[in-house]
Scaffold this motif. Structure first.
Motif, PDB file in Angstrom:
ATOM      1  N   UNK A  80      -7.369  -3.193   4.169  1.00 41.06           N
ATOM      2  CA  UNK A  80      -8.359  -2.983   3.911  1.00 41.06           C
ATOM      3  C   UNK A  80      -9.806  -3.322   4.089  1.00 41.06           C
ATOM      4  N   UNK A  81      -9.433  -4.629   2.690  1.00 41.33           N
ATOM      5  CA  UNK A  81     -10.455  -5.713   2.867  1.00 41.33           C
ATOM      6  C   UNK A  81      -9.747  -7.156   3.136  1.00 41.33           C
ATOM      7  N   UNK A  82      -9.457  -6.687   4.581  1.00 45.30           N
ATOM      8  CA  UNK A  82      -9.464  -7.401   5.360  1.00 45.30           C
ATOM      9  C   UNK A  82      -8.422  -8.879   5.175  1.00 45.30           C
ATOM     10  N   UNK A  83      -7.097  -8.413   4.114  1.00 50.85           N
ATOM     11  CA  UNK A  83      -6.692 -10.036   3.988  1.00 50.85           C
ATOM     12  C   UNK A  83      -5.332  -9.384   4.236  1.00 50.85           C
ATOM     13  N   UNK A  84      -4.282 -10.342   4.455  1.00 51.00           N
ATOM     14  CA  UNK A  84      -2.825 -10.224   4.267  1.00 51.00           C
ATOM     15  C   UNK A  84      -1.948 -10.013   3.374  1.00 51.00           C
ATOM     16  N   UNK A  85      -1.271  -9.690   3.567  1.00 49.19           N
ATOM     17  CA  UNK A  85       0.022  -9.465   2.084  1.00 49.19           C
ATOM     18  C   UNK A  85       1.285  -9.606   2.506  1.00 49.19           C
ATOM     19  N   UNK A  86       2.271 -10.219   1.084  1.00 52.03           N
ATOM     20  CA  UNK A  86       3.516 -10.160   1.321  1.00 52.03           C
ATOM     21  C   UNK A  86       4.082  -9.580   0.364  1.00 52.03           C
ATOM     22  N   UNK A  87       4.920  -9.049   0.000  1.00 52.54           N
ATOM     23  CA  UNK A  87       5.925  -8.161  -1.163  1.00 52.54           C
ATOM     24  C   UNK A  87       7.003  -9.133  -1.595  1.00 52.54           C
ATOM     25  N   UNK A 122     -13.494   7.475   4.609  1.00 49.65           N
ATOM     26  CA  UNK A 122     -11.794   8.163   5.316  1.00 49.65           C
ATOM     27  C   UNK A 122     -11.383   8.870   5.456  1.00 49.65           C
ATOM     28  N   UNK A 123     -10.995   9.183   7.237  1.00 51.42           N
ATOM     29  CA  UNK A 123     -10.353  10.707   7.272  1.00 51.42           C
ATOM     30  C   UNK A 123      -8.176  10.104   7.171  1.00 51.42           C
ATOM     31  N   UNK A 124      -8.271  11.326   8.116  1.00 50.37           N
ATOM     32  CA  UNK A 124      -6.625  10.506   8.245  1.00 50.37           C
ATOM     33  C   UNK A 124      -6.731   9.634   9.315  1.00 50.37           C
ATOM     34  N   UNK A 125      -7.388   9.969   9.997  1.00 43.75           N
ATOM     35  CA  UNK A 125      -7.637   8.665  11.754  1.00 43.75           C
ATOM     36  C   UNK A 125      -7.397   6.674  11.046  1.00 43.75           C
ATOM     37  N   UNK A 126      -8.225   7.028  10.303  1.00 45.81           N
ATOM     38  CA  UNK A 126      -9.477   6.281   9.501  1.00 45.81           C
ATOM     39  C   UNK A 126      -7.272   5.529   9.094  1.00 45.81           C
ATOM     40  N   UNK A 127      -6.946   6.150   7.933  1.00 49.82           N
ATOM     41  CA  UNK A 127      -5.523   5.855   7.210  1.00 49.82           C
ATOM     42  C   UNK A 127      -4.815   5.252   8.065  1.00 49.82           C
ATOM     43  N   UNK A 128      -4.482   6.389   8.869  1.00 50.15           N
ATOM     44  CA  UNK A 128      -3.530   5.710   9.744  1.00 50.15           C
ATOM     45  C   UNK A 128      -3.663   4.739  10.320  1.00 50.15           C
ATOM     46  N   UNK A 129      -4.645   4.073  10.791  1.00 50.06           N
ATOM     47  CA  UNK A 129      -4.930   2.257  11.417  1.00 50.06           C
ATOM     48  C   UNK A 129      -4.585   1.835  10.456  1.00 50.06           C
ATOM     49  N   UNK A 130      -5.009   2.213   9.196  1.00 54.27           N
ATOM     50  CA  UNK A 130      -4.827   0.877   7.904  1.00 54.27           C
ATOM     51  C   UNK A 130      -3.116   1.095   7.806  1.00 54.27           C
ATOM     52  N   UNK A 131      -2.362   2.072   7.471  1.00 52.15           N
ATOM     53  CA  UNK A 131      -1.282   1.703   7.095  1.00 52.15           C
ATOM     54  C   UNK A 131      -0.513   0.794   8.182  1.00 52.15           C
ATOM     55  N   UNK A 132      -1.190   1.484   9.415  1.00 53.17           N
ATOM     56  CA  UNK A 132      -0.424   0.752  11.572  1.00 53.17           C
ATOM     57  C   UNK A 132      -0.810  -0.729  10.793  1.00 53.17           C
TER      58      UNK A 132
END
Length: 183
Positions: A125-132, A1-11
């Motif tokens: 990353x696994x394609x799941x939604x979440x809520x804390x 994973x590169x930084x852009x992949x990580x930014x896509x994940x957090x976005x």
């Protein structure tokens, strides 16, 4: 994973409040998410956490019924989530406790936040939604799950396949939060 992949994940990660209650999550995916949480950093490697993975339908409904208050009916969407992770605080190691005293902090709170971030990012990353969820009736929830009175429940995290559309993040502009080299 590169930084852009990580930014896509957090976005793309967001707090979801609509889940496909009919779509189960594969146990191996849930265990990988817990593994991501286990690998989170913590003060002096104290790892002050335990996790209760709840997938049983009856138990999930009991947990969901304890999320919120009796006065204000919120977090009703917790009933839809096909999996819940209850994050339980464990006692920190002695070096972390010394640091707490010296700094006047509770490093375990930071540690629990970090491991929670690992959970929700791994879920994304696994394609799941979440809520804390931080609002729950702890005493009742502790009884439902057999958690000892000496333990504190930190958070409940809902997981499932989201039915929420992706939303644009509303965040403060970077120039209002970033200071370089000095205030």
């Amino acid at each position: 994973m590169n930084l852009q992949d990580f930014m896509n994940l957090v976005t793309s990660r967001q707090s979801d409040r609509k889940f496909d209650s009919e779509r189960a999550i594969d146990r191996s995916v849930l265990l990988k998410i817990i593994e991501a949480a286990r690998l989170a950093p913590s003060a002096t490697n104290s790892q002050p956490w335990s996790f209760i993975l709840v997938t049983d339908a009856e138990t999930r409904q009991k947990v969901a019924s304890r999320c919120g208050t009796t006065l204000v009916p919120i977090n009703h969407f917790a009933r839809q989530a096909p999996a819940q992770i209850v994050v339980v605080e464990e006692r920190s190691n002695w070096t972390s406790r010394i640091g707490n005293k010296l700094q006047g902090e509770r490093f375990s709170d930071y540690d629990l936040g970090i491991t929670t971030a690992h959970i929700v990012l791994a879920a994304e990353a696994a394609g799941l939604g979440s809520c804390i969820l931080g609002l729950f009736r702890e005493k009742k929830l502790r009884q439902e799950l057999g958690i000892p009175d000496s333990k504190r429940i930190a958070l409940v995290i809902l997981l499932g396949y989201s039915k929420d559309p992706k939303r644009l993040k509303k965040r403060k502009p970077i120039d209002s939060i970033l200071h370089i080299d000095k205030w």
